[in-house]
Write a protein that holds these residues in place. Structure first.
Motif, short mmCIF file in Angstrom:
data_model
loop_
_atom_site.label_atom_id
_atom_site.label_comp_id
_atom_site.label_asym_id
_atom_site.label_seq_id
_atom_site.Cartn_x
_atom_site.Cartn_y
_atom_site.Cartn_z
N PRO A 93 0.84 -1.19 0.00
CA PRO A 93 0.00 0.00 0.00
C PRO A 93 0.89 1.25 0.00
N GLY A 94 0.48 2.24 -0.78
CA GLY A 94 1.22 3.50 -0.82
C GLY A 94 2.24 3.61 -1.94
N MET A 95 2.55 2.49 -2.60
CA MET A 95 3.56 2.50 -3.66
C MET A 95 3.07 3.24 -4.90
N PHE A 96 4.06 3.70 -5.69
CA PHE A 96 3.79 4.21 -7.04
C PHE A 96 4.57 3.30 -7.99
N ALA A 97 3.85 2.57 -8.84
CA ALA A 97 4.49 1.53 -9.65
C ALA A 97 3.99 1.57 -11.09
N VAL A 98 4.86 1.15 -12.00
CA VAL A 98 4.46 1.04 -13.41
C VAL A 98 4.78 -0.36 -13.92
N PHE A 124 -3.95 -3.37 -4.16
CA PHE A 124 -3.21 -3.31 -2.90
C PHE A 124 -3.12 -1.88 -2.36
N GLY A 125 -3.86 -0.96 -2.97
CA GLY A 125 -3.74 0.44 -2.56
C GLY A 125 -2.43 1.05 -3.02
N ALA A 126 -1.91 0.54 -4.16
CA ALA A 126 -0.74 1.13 -4.80
C ALA A 126 -1.20 1.78 -6.10
N TYR A 127 -0.58 2.92 -6.47
CA TYR A 127 -0.93 3.52 -7.77
C TYR A 127 -0.10 2.80 -8.82
N MET A 128 -0.72 1.88 -9.54
CA MET A 128 0.01 1.14 -10.57
C MET A 128 -0.73 1.22 -11.88
N PHE A 129 0.01 1.43 -12.96
CA PHE A 129 -0.61 1.54 -14.28
C PHE A 129 0.33 1.04 -15.36
N GLY A 130 -0.24 0.80 -16.54
CA GLY A 130 0.50 0.23 -17.65
C GLY A 130 1.11 1.29 -18.54
N ILE A 131 2.29 1.01 -19.07
CA ILE A 131 2.95 1.91 -20.01
C ILE A 131 3.59 1.07 -21.11
N GLY A 132 4.01 1.70 -22.19
CA GLY A 132 4.71 1.01 -23.26
C GLY A 132 6.20 0.91 -22.99
#
Lengths: 422, 166
Positions: A113-118, A130-138
């Motif tokens: 929780p709290g992470m910033f992930a790509v 999990f309460g992490a900011y995660m998103f998809g990129i190229g």
């Protein structure tokens, strides 16, 4: 000013006290994940051209999952390149052929929780469970991340989606997401942050929450967030994360935080859903499909073959046999989940019913290797049924939950799991 | 820049733009199959400078940046759409493929000659009509002017090295 969970996560990563939806910020990345298709094969030549070093190999996770079945020389070369690159670059967080990246990332305890992930894969919003900011990129954007450790972001608006009450028997996260795709369309998420909440969401186990976050990709959201709670903590403890490393308290939306939209749904009113070819937005209640004969039932993918999904399928299939002429294929999403399913008798129930086991990989969902035959009619636990993705242009893929796919395998037609269990 | 318009509908997905079965091959091979499920004549017929015009949510689905790369490789000058999937939009900019969001994209007929002005975020049709587009933020225009993120990173790293000689 009250802030949404998304705003708080982005503010932390941007080194700011608060951020406002719409502004452009630069975020420090805590974790960068990529796989054999999006990763080394594309990153290596670009890194060589730049003469650049990785910003932090310890924050990089590499998972081979798209080409690991090694059907041909090209596939084997892509995986071989990934292995050589991981060795040369000293990537210790390398998971080779043990499952699909989003599931491996979670079960290996990387997410907090709290992470910033790509992630260099469109289903990377899965980490938002999990309460992490995660998103998809190229891959080229991933190059920027692995060289600089940073990425730009437009601070998203939040669309809050609440499900209250209790889901009925044989209704699960997959049904929720198919329903939402039909209700709001494939761009309903508008590339903003979706947050799932309400008593029905809170009652879901972690892997079901992952299915909600995962299919945020189909809704067109950037990430799909769920505020962490005791369920999150229990899962992380099992994944080997120390209690001292988990802090869930800050990671929830404040009352009165600004929302772009707030939708409320009654969980008890939702029926099992099926999405007709060739879009997840073609979802309708299962009753509308009950005369559709099928050739193949597929339980696979990060969306639909985790341990929880295998358990759902086994609940229908235990002690029964699939219908004559129907092929049931099961590709457990990770080796760990497959082993657990074996231990608790779930895998045996699937095999006894006639399932053929496939490798722990993206498999037919990605359509990068083995593909479904032309004209085949498939009911599948996967996320996307775009024309030609998993087979020929004439292949018809219907999307449904593991319950509904298993029920359909038993009947030979698309079937309501609640009726099969009666 | 100007070229002929190739018109597609809503929710064109990246599986259609960069088909999975060809993803293991290089961009030269992959791009020959670009959008073949929707228009088998497209990849062979595109001429340098042509423009792809689409409806809502262009580029939805997979994160595969080969979708944007294939369109650029075929010589398309830009994609104009009523809206883009966010992941594709970022990929297109990073690969140096101009993307213009235009509410009135539906007014562009197939085969029409269109002229684009990225800085002004405007499309001029042969009949003289001008369609307004959403402006591209300056920092993204910079990436496009550099020809993509890789080129921009290369220049930045070179400039940093010059400032700090080893």
């Amino acid at each position: 000013m009250p802030q949404t969970l998304a705003q708080k996560l982005v503010a932390r990563a941007a080194g700011r006290a608060a951020v406002t939806p719409g502004e452009i910020v630069v975020c420090r990345v805590d974790l960068a994940m990529f796989h054999d298709s999006s990763g080394p094969r594309r990153l290596k030549p670009m890194l060589e051209r730049l003469g650049a070093r990785l910003w932090d190999p310890a924050r990089i996770v590499l998972v081979t999952d798209h080409y690991v079945t090694g059907d041909d020389a090209e596939s084997r070369a892509i995986v071989g390149l990934a292995r050589d690159w991981a060795r040369a670059e000293g990537i210790r967080n390398f998971h080779d052929g043990v499952g699909i990246c989003h599931v491996v990332l979670a079960e290996s305890g990387y997410l907090r929780p709290g992470m910033f992930a790509v992630g260099a894969d469109s289903h990377s919003p899965t980490g938002g469970a999990f309460g992490a900011y995660m998103f998809g990129i190229g891959a080229t954007e991933m190059l920027g991340v692995v060289v600089t450790g940073e990425i730009w972001l437009r601070v998203p608006d939040t669309i809050l989606i609440e499900w209250n009450g209790r889901f009925g028997d044989c209704v699960c996260a997959k049904d929720v997401m198919l329903y939402l795709c039909e209700r709001f369309g494939l761009d309903g998420g508008a590339y903003q942050a979706l947050e799932y909440a309400g008593s029905a969401v809170e009652a879901l186990p972690m892997q079901e929450r992952m299915t909600l976050a995962n299919m945020t990709a189909e809704l067109g959201g950037q990430t799909g967030l769920i505020a962490p709670d005791a369920v999150t903590c229990d899962y992380l403890a099992q994944a080997g994360v120390r209690e001292s490393e988990i802090d869930i308290a800050p990671w929830r939306s404040d009352a009165g935080a600004p929302l772009a939209a707030h939708h409320r749904f009654d969980a008890g009113a939702l029926a099992p859903q099926v999405a007709a070819p060739h879009s997840p937005a073609n979802a309708r209640p299962v009753a509308e499909f009950e005369n559709v004969a099928i050739d193949v039932a597929y339980v696979g993918a990060c969306t639909g073959a985790k341990l929880e999904d295998l358990r759902m399928a086994a609940r229908l299939l235990r002690g029964r046999r699939v219908a004559r002429g129907v092929e049931l294929l099961v590709a457990p999403a990770s080796r760990k989940d497959q082993d657990a399913a074996r231990r608790e008798g779930v895998l045996g129930a699937l095999e006894d019913a006639g399932a053929r086991l496939l490798p722990n990989a993206c498999g037919l969902c990605a359509g990068y290797g083995e593909r479904f035959a032309p004209e085949a009619r498939v009911v599948s636990t996967t996320a996307r049924n775009f024309r030609g993705r998993m087979g020929a242009a004439s292949t018809e893929v219907f999307l449904a939950s593991p319950y509904t796919v298993a029920a359909s395998a038993l009947v030979g037609r698309i079937a309501d799991p609640r009726a099969v269990l009666q | 820049m100007s070229g002929r318009a190739w018109v597609f509908g809503d929710d064109v997905d990246t599986d259609a733009i960069a088909p999975g079965a060809w993803m293991k091959f290089d961009i030269d091979v992959l791009s020959r199959h670009c959008l073949e499920a929707l228009d088998p004549a497209f990849a062979r017929g595109v001429r340098a400078g042509d423009v792809l015009v689409a409806g809502r949510n262009f580029g939805c689905g997979s994160s595969r940046e080969q979708a944007a790369q294939a369109l650029r490789h075929l010589g398309l000058a830009a994609v104009v759409a009523r809206s883009f999937a966010g992941l594709f939009y970022r990929n297109a900019i990073n690969l140096g493929l101009p993307v213009l969001e235009c509410e009135q994209a539906g007014r562009i007929p197939a085969g029409a000659e269109v002229a684009l002005d990225l800085e002004a975020a405007a499309i001029r049709l042969a009949g003289g009509e001008t369609l307004r587009c959403a402006p591209i933020p300056g920092f993204l225009l910079d990436i496009l002017r550099a020809g993509g993120l890789l080129n921009q990173l290369e220049r930045r790293l070179a400039a940093a090295r010059e400032r700090k000689p080893a």
